[in-house]
Design an enzyme around this catalytic site. Structure first.
Site, mmCIF file in Angstrom:
data_model
loop_
_atom_site.group_PDB
_atom_site.id
_atom_site.type_symbol
_atom_site.label_atom_id
_atom_site.label_comp_id
_atom_site.label_asym_id
_atom_site.label_seq_id
_atom_site.Cartn_x
_atom_site.Cartn_y
_atom_site.Cartn_z
ATOM 1 N N CYS A 1 0.813 -1.226 0.000
ATOM 2 C CA CYS A 1 0.000 0.000 0.000
ATOM 3 C C CYS A 1 0.843 1.271 0.000
ATOM 4 O O CYS A 1 0.341 2.348 -0.332
ATOM 5 C CB CYS A 1 -0.957 -0.006 1.187
ATOM 6 S SG CYS A 1 -2.085 -1.406 1.149
ATOM 7 N N HIS B 1 -2.959 7.383 2.231
ATOM 8 C CA HIS B 1 -3.447 6.093 1.744
ATOM 9 C C HIS B 1 -4.851 5.873 2.288
ATOM 10 O O HIS B 1 -5.136 6.153 3.450
ATOM 11 C CB HIS B 1 -2.502 4.981 2.219
ATOM 12 C CG HIS B 1 -3.043 3.613 1.973
ATOM 13 N ND1 HIS B 1 -3.573 3.240 0.762
ATOM 14 C CD2 HIS B 1 -3.147 2.529 2.784
ATOM 15 C CE1 HIS B 1 -3.966 1.981 0.837
ATOM 16 N NE2 HIS B 1 -3.730 1.526 2.058
ATOM 17 N N ASN C 1 -10.108 0.083 -0.142
ATOM 18 C CA ASN C 1 -8.651 0.148 -0.093
ATOM 19 C C ASN C 1 -8.098 -0.430 -1.403
ATOM 20 O O ASN C 1 -8.204 -1.626 -1.651
ATOM 21 C CB ASN C 1 -8.163 -0.668 1.114
ATOM 22 C CG ASN C 1 -6.652 -0.655 1.260
ATOM 23 O OD1 ASN C 1 -5.934 -0.271 0.346
ATOM 24 N ND2 ASN C 1 -6.170 -1.099 2.406
HETATM 25 O O1 UT7 Z 1 -3.772 -1.014 3.434
HETATM 26 C C1 UT7 Z 1 -2.960 -1.700 4.339
HETATM 27 C C2 UT7 Z 1 -3.257 -1.287 5.648
HETATM 28 N N1 UT7 Z 1 -4.462 -1.931 6.153
HETATM 29 C C3 UT7 Z 1 -5.164 -1.301 7.044
HETATM 30 O O2 UT7 Z 1 -4.864 -0.174 7.310
HETATM 31 C C4 UT7 Z 1 -6.275 -2.020 7.782
HETATM 32 C C5 UT7 Z 1 -6.139 -1.719 9.226
HETATM 33 N N2 UT7 Z 1 -7.166 -2.279 10.078
HETATM 34 C C6 UT7 Z 1 -8.439 -1.886 10.040
HETATM 35 O O3 UT7 Z 1 -8.823 -1.048 9.246
HETATM 36 C C7 UT7 Z 1 -9.396 -2.439 11.077
HETATM 37 O O4 UT7 Z 1 -8.682 -3.124 12.065
HETATM 38 C C8 UT7 Z 1 -10.466 -3.364 10.469
HETATM 39 C C9 UT7 Z 1 -11.436 -2.555 9.647
HETATM 40 C C10 UT7 Z 1 -9.811 -4.420 9.606
HETATM 41 C C11 UT7 Z 1 -11.249 -4.044 11.586
HETATM 42 O O5 UT7 Z 1 -11.798 -3.101 12.471
HETATM 43 P P1 UT7 Z 1 -11.704 -3.357 14.057
HETATM 44 O O6 UT7 Z 1 -12.427 -2.250 14.685
HETATM 45 O O7 UT7 Z 1 -10.250 -3.529 14.389
HETATM 46 O O8 UT7 Z 1 -12.544 -4.680 14.206
HETATM 47 P P2 UT7 Z 1 -12.095 -6.097 14.787
HETATM 48 O O9 UT7 Z 1 -11.131 -6.755 13.874
HETATM 49 O O10 UT7 Z 1 -11.730 -5.924 16.212
HETATM 50 O O11 UT7 Z 1 -13.466 -6.868 14.714
HETATM 51 C C12 UT7 Z 1 -14.563 -6.514 15.542
HETATM 52 C C13 UT7 Z 1 -15.683 -7.516 15.329
HETATM 53 C C14 UT7 Z 1 -15.246 -8.971 15.482
HETATM 54 O O12 UT7 Z 1 -16.296 -9.653 16.140
HETATM 55 P P3 UT7 Z 1 -16.163 -10.029 17.680
HETATM 56 O O13 UT7 Z 1 -14.937 -10.883 17.774
HETATM 57 O O14 UT7 Z 1 -16.028 -8.714 18.406
HETATM 58 O O15 UT7 Z 1 -17.438 -10.748 17.957
HETATM 59 C C15 UT7 Z 1 -15.153 -9.455 14.061
HETATM 60 O O16 UT7 Z 1 -15.409 -10.838 13.936
HETATM 61 O O17 UT7 Z 1 -16.208 -7.399 14.015
HETATM 62 C C16 UT7 Z 1 -16.257 -8.677 13.393
HETATM 63 N N3 UT7 Z 1 -16.054 -8.534 11.974
HETATM 64 C C17 UT7 Z 1 -17.067 -8.282 11.101
HETATM 65 N N4 UT7 Z 1 -18.387 -8.154 11.267
HETATM 66 C C18 UT7 Z 1 -19.132 -7.895 10.176
HETATM 67 C C19 UT7 Z 1 -14.894 -8.556 11.288
HETATM 68 N N5 UT7 Z 1 -15.124 -8.351 9.985
HETATM 69 C C20 UT7 Z 1 -16.455 -8.178 9.834
HETATM 70 C C21 UT7 Z 1 -17.281 -7.913 8.745
HETATM 71 N N6 UT7 Z 1 -18.625 -7.778 8.954
HETATM 72 N N7 UT7 Z 1 -16.814 -7.777 7.489
#
Ligand code: UT7
Length: 332
Positions: free
Chosen positions: A119, A259, A289
């Site tokens: 990225c 980005h 992204n």
């Molecule tokens: O370009 C390269 C760089 N990449 C990035 O910058 C990405 C960086 N990371 C992020 O943007 C965020 O961490 C994410 C968007 C990927 C995730 O957001 P988060 O607030 O960190 O969520 P999380 O991973 O802690 O997930 C929270 C909950 C989980 O459920 P539980 O365990 O709390 O019950 C996940 O299973 O959300 C759930 N979850 C979803 N729910 C609905 C994860 N993906 C999804 C989804 N739809 N697509």
């Protein structure tokens, strides 16, 4: 005295972009994966993304973006002597997508190569092109970010497949002699660039395949929370370096074009550096992204709608797998 102050600068002549035909909304994804529009918008700001169809590849999208940038720059393809294509999703392991784009544009002179910094690829490519141009070895560069991440996504994995999209953006950079006082409004071009990498973070964002390991292209894997933490916690170092090298402050910036991975990361980084929200260009809602394509796609949107104008001070910044990260300040 005047002679002494002459320097070469890499000046932006034009920006262009290209997107696949098919736009996929969050609602459409709800049909195939256990997710919701509400979750995606709340956690990332993404509302839709474009997904490449048959015949649309990194090189075809990259060539279309390059053509658009050349048209804006009023520059003929044969005047380009350097092509750098930032991509992690090349059409083939080799030849490079850059050489495919070169052939597609009918360019037979100069040099074309791919650059892979995930990225952060576009920032790395701008920094690399700048070093070629200010050395005097090359005159006009096409710097392209083009990706088809949809082809390396695991469409069963809701934690990653909803985040990414396909597309391409490109800029034309031209080596121009400048006698303007350094840092003045007429001192246009890439003013500074700062790149970093730290391979210890490999396991947080990677693809689980490749020619030399699995002999497959593999699928993207990400520990989202860890990437998020690093992006907000550490990446501001290169932006501070860019400020220190130029004397530019957050207040001086006209536009911050980071980005486009996640609206929350973009907002938190801007806030940490004291960049006013109205100066932040955000397009993650339209494109998702798109990895190395995200910054030139955002630049194209902000140039097209009249926000970024000649003379504006623009900071670009990105972090990608590796980790790799970087920032540059450009006087438009
Ligand atoms: O370009 C390269 C760089 N990449 C990035 O910058 C990405 C960086 N990371 C992020 O943007 C965020 O961490 C994410 C968007 C990927 C995730 O957001 P988060 O607030 O960190 O969520 P999380 O991973 O802690 O997930 C929270 C909950 C989980 O459920 P539980 O365990 O709390 O019950 C996940 O299973 O959300 C759930 N979850 C979803 N729910 C609905 C994860 N993906 C999804 C989804 N739809 N697509």
């Amino acid at each position: 005295m005047t002679q002494q102050n002459k320097r070469l600068r890499s000046v932006v002549k034009g920006v262009g972009s290209a997107l696949p035909q098919r736009c996929v909304s969050n609602r459409e994804l709800e049909q195939t994966v256990d997710t919701s529009d509400e979750w995606i918008v709340q956690r990332t700001g993404i509302k839709q993304r474009y997904i490449a169809g048959e015949g649309e590849t990194t090189s075809t999208l990259g060539a279309a973006a390059a053509r658009a940038a050349l048209a804006k720059a009023e520059c003929a393809a044969e005047d380009i002597d350097l092509i750098i294509c930032a991509t992690s999703t090349p059409d083939y392991t080799f030849p490079s997508s850059a050489t495919m784009i070169q052939a597609e544009l009918g360019i037979t002179k100069g040099v074309a190569f791919d650059l892979q910094a995930v990225c952060a690829g576009f920032v790395f490519a701008v920094a690399t092109a700048d070093k070629f141009l200010i050395s005097g070895s090359h005159k006009r560069a096409l710097v392209i970010g083009s990706e088809t991440f949809s082809r390396i996504l695991d469409w069963q994995d809701r934690t990653t497949c909803v985040l990414f999209g396909d597309g391409a953006g490109a800029i034309v950079l031209e080596a121009q002699e400048s006698e303007a006082p350094e840092g003045s409004e007429s001192d246009r071009g890439v003013l500074t660039s700062h790149l970093r990498s730290d391979g210890r973070h490999r396991a947080k964002l990677y693809v689980d395949g490749g020619p030399s390991t699995t002999q497959t292209a593999g699928h993207l894997r990400m520990e989202g929370k860890e990437v998020f933490r690093f992006a907000v916690g550490h990446v501001t170092d290169v932006m501070r370096d860019a400020f220190a090298a130029t004397g530019v402050t957050a207040d001086d910036l006209d536009w911050f074009v980071p980005h486009q991975a996640n609206r929350r990361i973009i907002d938190a980084s801007a806030q940490k550096l004291g960049i006013a929200p109205e100066k932040v260009v955000t397009t993650v809602q339209y494109h998702g992204n798109t990895s190395a394509a995200s910054i030139p796609l955002a630049l194209a949107v902000a140039c097209e709608d009249g926000r970024i104008k000649r003379g504006d001070l623009v900071m670009i910044e990105a972090i990608g797998g590796g980790f790799t990260w970087g920032a540059a300040i450009i006087r438009w």
